[in-house]
Design an enzyme around this catalytic site. Sequence first.
Site, short mmCIF file in Angstrom:
data_model
loop_
_atom_site.label_atom_id
_atom_site.label_comp_id
_atom_site.label_asym_id
_atom_site.label_seq_id
_atom_site.Cartn_x
_atom_site.Cartn_y
_atom_site.Cartn_z
N CYS A 75 31.68 37.22 -23.89
CA CYS A 75 31.70 38.15 -25.02
C CYS A 75 30.86 39.39 -24.71
O CYS A 75 29.70 39.28 -24.32
CB CYS A 75 31.15 37.45 -26.27
SG CYS A 75 31.01 38.56 -27.71
N CYS A 78 27.59 39.65 -27.22
CA CYS A 78 26.51 38.69 -27.18
C CYS A 78 25.37 39.23 -26.31
O CYS A 78 25.59 40.10 -25.45
CB CYS A 78 26.99 37.35 -26.62
SG CYS A 78 27.98 36.38 -27.78
N HIS A 137 27.70 34.43 -31.71
CA HIS A 137 29.01 34.81 -31.18
C HIS A 137 30.09 34.92 -32.25
O HIS A 137 30.99 35.75 -32.13
CB HIS A 137 29.45 33.80 -30.11
CG HIS A 137 30.83 34.06 -29.57
ND1 HIS A 137 31.18 35.25 -28.95
CD2 HIS A 137 31.96 33.30 -29.61
CE1 HIS A 137 32.47 35.20 -28.60
NE2 HIS A 137 32.96 34.03 -28.99
N ASN A 177 36.38 45.20 -39.78
CA ASN A 177 37.65 44.48 -39.77
C ASN A 177 37.32 43.01 -39.57
O ASN A 177 36.62 42.66 -38.62
CB ASN A 177 38.55 44.95 -38.63
CG ASN A 177 38.96 46.40 -38.79
OD1 ASN A 177 39.12 46.91 -39.89
ND2 ASN A 177 39.13 47.10 -37.68
N HIS A 188 32.90 38.10 -32.44
CA HIS A 188 31.49 38.37 -32.71
C HIS A 188 31.35 39.18 -34.00
O HIS A 188 32.12 40.10 -34.26
CB HIS A 188 30.89 39.17 -31.54
CG HIS A 188 29.41 39.14 -31.49
ND1 HIS A 188 28.71 38.39 -30.58
CD2 HIS A 188 28.48 39.75 -32.26
CE1 HIS A 188 27.41 38.56 -30.77
NE2 HIS A 188 27.24 39.38 -31.80
N HIS A 190 30.71 41.96 -36.15
CA HIS A 190 30.47 43.36 -35.83
C HIS A 190 31.31 44.27 -36.72
O HIS A 190 32.24 43.84 -37.40
CB HIS A 190 30.82 43.64 -34.36
CG HIS A 190 32.31 43.68 -34.08
ND1 HIS A 190 33.11 42.55 -34.09
CD2 HIS A 190 33.14 44.72 -33.81
CE1 HIS A 190 34.36 42.89 -33.82
NE2 HIS A 190 34.40 44.20 -33.64
N GLN A 192 32.36 48.83 -37.04
CA GLN A 192 32.48 50.06 -36.28
C GLN A 192 32.08 51.24 -37.15
O GLN A 192 32.09 51.17 -38.37
CB GLN A 192 33.92 50.25 -35.77
CG GLN A 192 34.38 49.13 -34.85
CD GLN A 192 35.80 49.35 -34.35
OE1 GLN A 192 36.08 50.29 -33.63
NE2 GLN A 192 36.71 48.46 -34.76
#
Length: 380
Positions: A75, A78, A137, A177, A188, A190, A192
């Site tokens: 990943c 990570c 993760h 998203n 993971h 996250h 944007q």
Amino acid sequence: MTFITPTLLSDGRELIYFDAGRAASGLHRAPEEDQRGLPPRGPSGSARYDALTGEWIAVAAHRQSRTHLPQADQCPLCPSTSDNHSEVPAADYEVVVFENRFPSFGPDLGDLPAHPGWGTTATASGRCEVIAFDPAHEGSFGSLAPERARTVIDAWAHRTEALSALPGIKQVFCFENRGADIGVTLLHPHGQIYAYPFVPPRAAALAAKAAQFLEAAGGRQTLMGQVLASERDAGDRMVVEGTHFSAFVPFAARWPLEVHLVPHRQVADIAGLSGTERDELTEVYLDLLGRVDALYPTPTPYIAAWQQAPVDDALRRSGYLHLQLTSPRRAVDKLKFLAGSEAAMGAFINDTMPEQVAAALRAATPAAPAAAGSPPKDPA
């Protein structure tokens, strides 16, 4: 308080650590060096002007090679290990933001042509950043412990303010998203952050309507302020009401599952929220996401879109920060697809009754908040 530590990756991209836990302990971070020796960054993509709509379209063919659903030990979000030198050189972190290796806009900065026409092509200037919410993760914003979620909000505020000050930037957009049905390519937790060289069509429509309303009201009332007051008075579409924030299913919801989270005070963007408002936002937002996931036996895919005012001062006076949380999920095993009417004409047809969706969310029981340092509650 949050310690903010900037550094550079081996190809020159900026990376910034946000550490609230370290700040509480007074432990400053010494950034580790990126061991990958990446080649220099490629040029920005291009932007083409659509003369029929007046919209700019980014052409970013280099994104075809971006990472897609890697194994956990590979990943890129990570923390780095001896076997996986990731995008984050540190062996551990709290929240981290870095420039996207496969950006839709940037790294070049600058203005688009002022008078484009058919055939106008320009550099897709701007900036695209990735924000990793947690070192775990798998997960999403809703699986974060409240302390970590609060740090993410501070990071959004920091990046909104910094990106808004860059040359040529017209709009800053923070979003998450969540779920394979949305097209997520990394498990993971996250989000944007996009800094556009233009005001995108949806944001432009919202800004224009808000400015028109404020002018007609003689500067005495904002459009979102009136909508929020009306929804709170009606009550049947309200989901959560706090001291500083409320969430409701909008009267004219486009999506089967759609909720707007709105501050009670007009503020242009996340950076303008006070510390007290950010504290309650953490609580209310996690509660809302918990209710969304409690509707069905499996995690609900969604797009969490922070609608902030454009950078232009003329539009910020009427702009009103709010979150638009939308999901295509219309039943346990059914998704709404944008077909003819929506995709071709932009005329949405909703499959659910907003009042019934709001009632279901009010009745839903969110799971208990995650404890700091605990594993995520759900796969994203």
